[in-house]
Write an enzyme that holds these catalytic residues in place. Structure first.
Site, PDB file in Angstrom:
ATOM      1  N   ALA A   2     -63.749  73.555 -37.812  1.00  0.00           N
ATOM      2  CA  ALA A   2     -65.321  73.838 -38.190  1.00  0.00           C
ATOM      3  C   ALA A   2     -65.551  73.314 -39.501  1.00  0.00           C
ATOM      4  O   ALA A   2     -67.008  72.911 -39.739  1.00  0.00           O
ATOM      5  CB  ALA A   2     -65.630  75.411 -38.192  1.00  0.00           C
ATOM      6  N   THR A   3     -64.763  73.123 -40.467  1.00  0.00           N
ATOM      7  CA  THR A   3     -65.245  72.462 -41.688  1.00  0.00           C
ATOM      8  C   THR A   3     -65.632  71.121 -41.483  1.00  0.00           C
ATOM      9  O   THR A   3     -66.685  70.705 -42.108  1.00  0.00           O
ATOM     10  CB  THR A   3     -63.897  72.801 -42.774  1.00  0.00           C
ATOM     11  N   ASN A  27     -67.945  85.730 -41.160  1.00  0.00           N
ATOM     12  CA  ASN A  27     -66.675  86.105 -41.409  1.00  0.00           C
ATOM     13  C   ASN A  27     -66.154  87.422 -42.135  1.00  0.00           C
ATOM     14  O   ASN A  27     -65.010  87.900 -41.723  1.00  0.00           O
ATOM     15  CB  ASN A  27     -66.005  84.784 -42.024  1.00  0.00           C
ATOM     16  N   GLN A  32     -67.073  82.167 -36.071  1.00  0.00           N
ATOM     17  CA  GLN A  32     -66.514  83.630 -35.811  1.00  0.00           C
ATOM     18  C   GLN A  32     -67.133  84.238 -34.377  1.00  0.00           C
ATOM     19  O   GLN A  32     -66.461  85.115 -34.026  1.00  0.00           O
ATOM     20  CB  GLN A  32     -66.830  84.515 -36.870  1.00  0.00           C
ATOM     21  N   SER A  53     -64.475  76.751 -34.114  1.00  0.00           N
ATOM     22  CA  SER A  53     -62.941  76.119 -34.419  1.00  0.00           C
ATOM     23  C   SER A  53     -62.005  77.023 -33.473  1.00  0.00           C
ATOM     24  O   SER A  53     -61.988  78.151 -33.035  1.00  0.00           O
ATOM     25  CB  SER A  53     -62.679  76.529 -35.938  1.00  0.00           C
ATOM     26  N   HIS A  75     -58.729  77.701 -33.845  1.00  0.00           N
ATOM     27  CA  HIS A  75     -57.764  78.921 -34.202  1.00  0.00           C
ATOM     28  C   HIS A  75     -58.251  80.213 -34.428  1.00  0.00           C
ATOM     29  O   HIS A  75     -57.398  81.133 -34.912  1.00  0.00           O
ATOM     30  CB  HIS A  75     -56.982  78.248 -35.367  1.00  0.00           C
ATOM     31  N   THR A 116     -58.516  58.875 -32.743  1.00  0.00           N
ATOM     32  CA  THR A 116     -57.873  59.190 -31.388  1.00  0.00           C
ATOM     33  C   THR A 116     -58.183  60.661 -31.252  1.00  0.00           C
ATOM     34  O   THR A 116     -57.832  61.395 -32.139  1.00  0.00           O
ATOM     35  CB  THR A 116     -56.481  58.557 -31.831  1.00  0.00           C
ATOM     36  N   CYS A 131     -58.791  86.993 -54.079  1.00  0.00           N
ATOM     37  CA  CYS A 131     -57.687  87.638 -54.776  1.00  0.00           C
ATOM     38  C   CYS A 131     -56.765  86.491 -55.371  1.00  0.00           C
ATOM     39  O   CYS A 131     -56.166  85.571 -54.434  1.00  0.00           O
ATOM     40  CB  CYS A 131     -56.773  88.374 -54.103  1.00  0.00           C
TER      41      CYS A 131
END
Length: 380
Positions: free
Chosen positions: A69-70, A149, A177, A197, A199, A238, A321
């Site tokens: 996605a990025t 997200n 998302q 995306s 994953h 590719t 964090c």
């Protein structure tokens, strides 16, 4: 260890893994090669494209594959800015967008782009009238995330698409998302560019895609990766055939029944945790993804709470964090959530393999942990 961080990433579904395995060592051809090995690989890619197109209600030729996605976001935003710079340089987006969108916008601001960052209300929703007023004669792109997200909040995508269409402005939505979790129709929602995306939907990391409208309007983009003219020149390189096959299989496994089961578990977790004194829900209660619950815990040390909970439960905070500091989430900050509550927020995101036993354990463990922390703080 219980995994409740499905919005961060998902394990690869065994059915997805089995689908992609032959393309590593048996059907290993390059999809651009002009011989049977290449033809087999290209056929597999075409089938995956068709599956994704069916879910988005678009044409297979309107789907290109990227590394995630990025990359898709960079191609969409930078591609529009560079291609339509003679028409205008103004882009409208939202303060609660993913950092991939916000950082890309800040990058092109240095190159002359003018960006309007729309605020959101306390529920995380953008104001439609504010969007209308933000439009200028030089506006070339509206970029609004389909579902957030951190909070799962779903924006009024169709209304935004209608406004973009009325004003002849390209509409881009980050659906990272949302895809594979809710039904969507890019044509009915007037979406011209949409990214996703693998994953996030039980496919491997390193594979994603971008929908690019071919008509009404026909979107043109300035390519960001050159070399070979693959995928009609939009994105050279590719093709990652095994992961493309996996992505096609993963999106094909979307099930409404699965959503109902996950929502019931999410609601049970949320109902129990919100009974704890000082807790509050972040985001709209109705207009959100069925698997997400972002909760703030008052009158407690957020850093200690996260440290104790993550010994047994994989979760995320609504903030970034580190060992040295805890910075408030830009999403919750934009929603005007109190800074301390923002630091004390936790995102629980459920998925395909979340069980009722895990939810029961999580409820008990969170309550026990908070009680122990309050006792410890009281005696100090």
């Amino acid at each position: 260890m219980i995994y409740l961080d499905y919005n961060a990433t998902t394990p690869v579904d065994e059915r997805v893994l089995n689908e992609m395995l032959p393309y590593f060592s048996q059907q290993f051809g390059n999809a651009a090669s002009a011989h049977p090995f290449g033809f087999d690989a290209k056929k597999a890619v075409d089938i995956a494209r068709e599956k994704i197109a069916q879910k988005l209600h678009c044409e297979a030729q309107e789907i290109i594959f990227t590394s995630g996605a990025t990359e898709s976001i960079n191609l969409a935003i930078k591609g529009v800015f560079e291609m339509y710079v003679e028409k205008g340089n103004h882009i409208i987006t939202v303060a609660t967008e993913h950092k991939a969108v916000l950082d890309t916008c800040r990058k092109i601001e240095k190159q002359g782009a003018q960006i309007t960052y729309l605020p959101v209300d306390k529920y995380g929703l953008v104001n439609i009238e504010a969007l209308r007023k933000a439009i200028r004669p030089t506006t070339i792109l509206i970029a609004v995330m389909y579902a957030n997200n951190e909070t799962g909040v779903i924006q009024p995508i169709k209304k935004i698409g209608e406004i973009a269409k009325e004003n002849n402005i390209i509409f881009f939505s980050d659906a990272t998302q949302a895809i594979g979790k809710i039904e969507m129709n890019v044509k009915e929602d007037y979406i011209d560019l949409l990214c996703f995306s693998g994953h996030k939907i039980y496919a491997p990391k390193g594979i994603g895609g971008l929908y690019i409208s071919r008509k009404n309007p026909r979107v043109a983009l300035a390519e960001q990766i050159n070399g070979g003219g693959h995928q009609r020149g939009w994105r050279s390189g590719t093709l990652n055939v095994p992961s493309i096959v996996a992505l096609g299989k993963a999106i094909d496994l979307f099930s409404k029944d699965e959503d109902i089961r996950i929502k019931n578990l999410r609601d049970k977790l949320e109902t129990e945790l919100l009974q704890i004194e000082g807790t509050s829900l972040n985001g709209d209660k109705i207009k959100r993804l069925v698997n997400v619950s972002n909760i703030s815990f008052a009158n407690i040390n957020g850093k200690m709470l996260i440290a104790d909970l993550t010994k047994k439960i994989a979760i995320s905070t609504g903030s970034a964090c580190s060992a040295a500091s805890v910075e408030p989430s830009h999403v919750l900050e934009a929603m005007a959530v109190d800074e301390q509550l923002s630091k004390n927020s936790i995102r629980f995101s459920l998925g395909r393999w979340t069980t009722e036993q895990e939810i029961n354990f999580t409820i008990d463990f969170v309550k026990e942990t908070i009680t122990n922390l309050k006792i410890t703080t009281h005696f100090k």
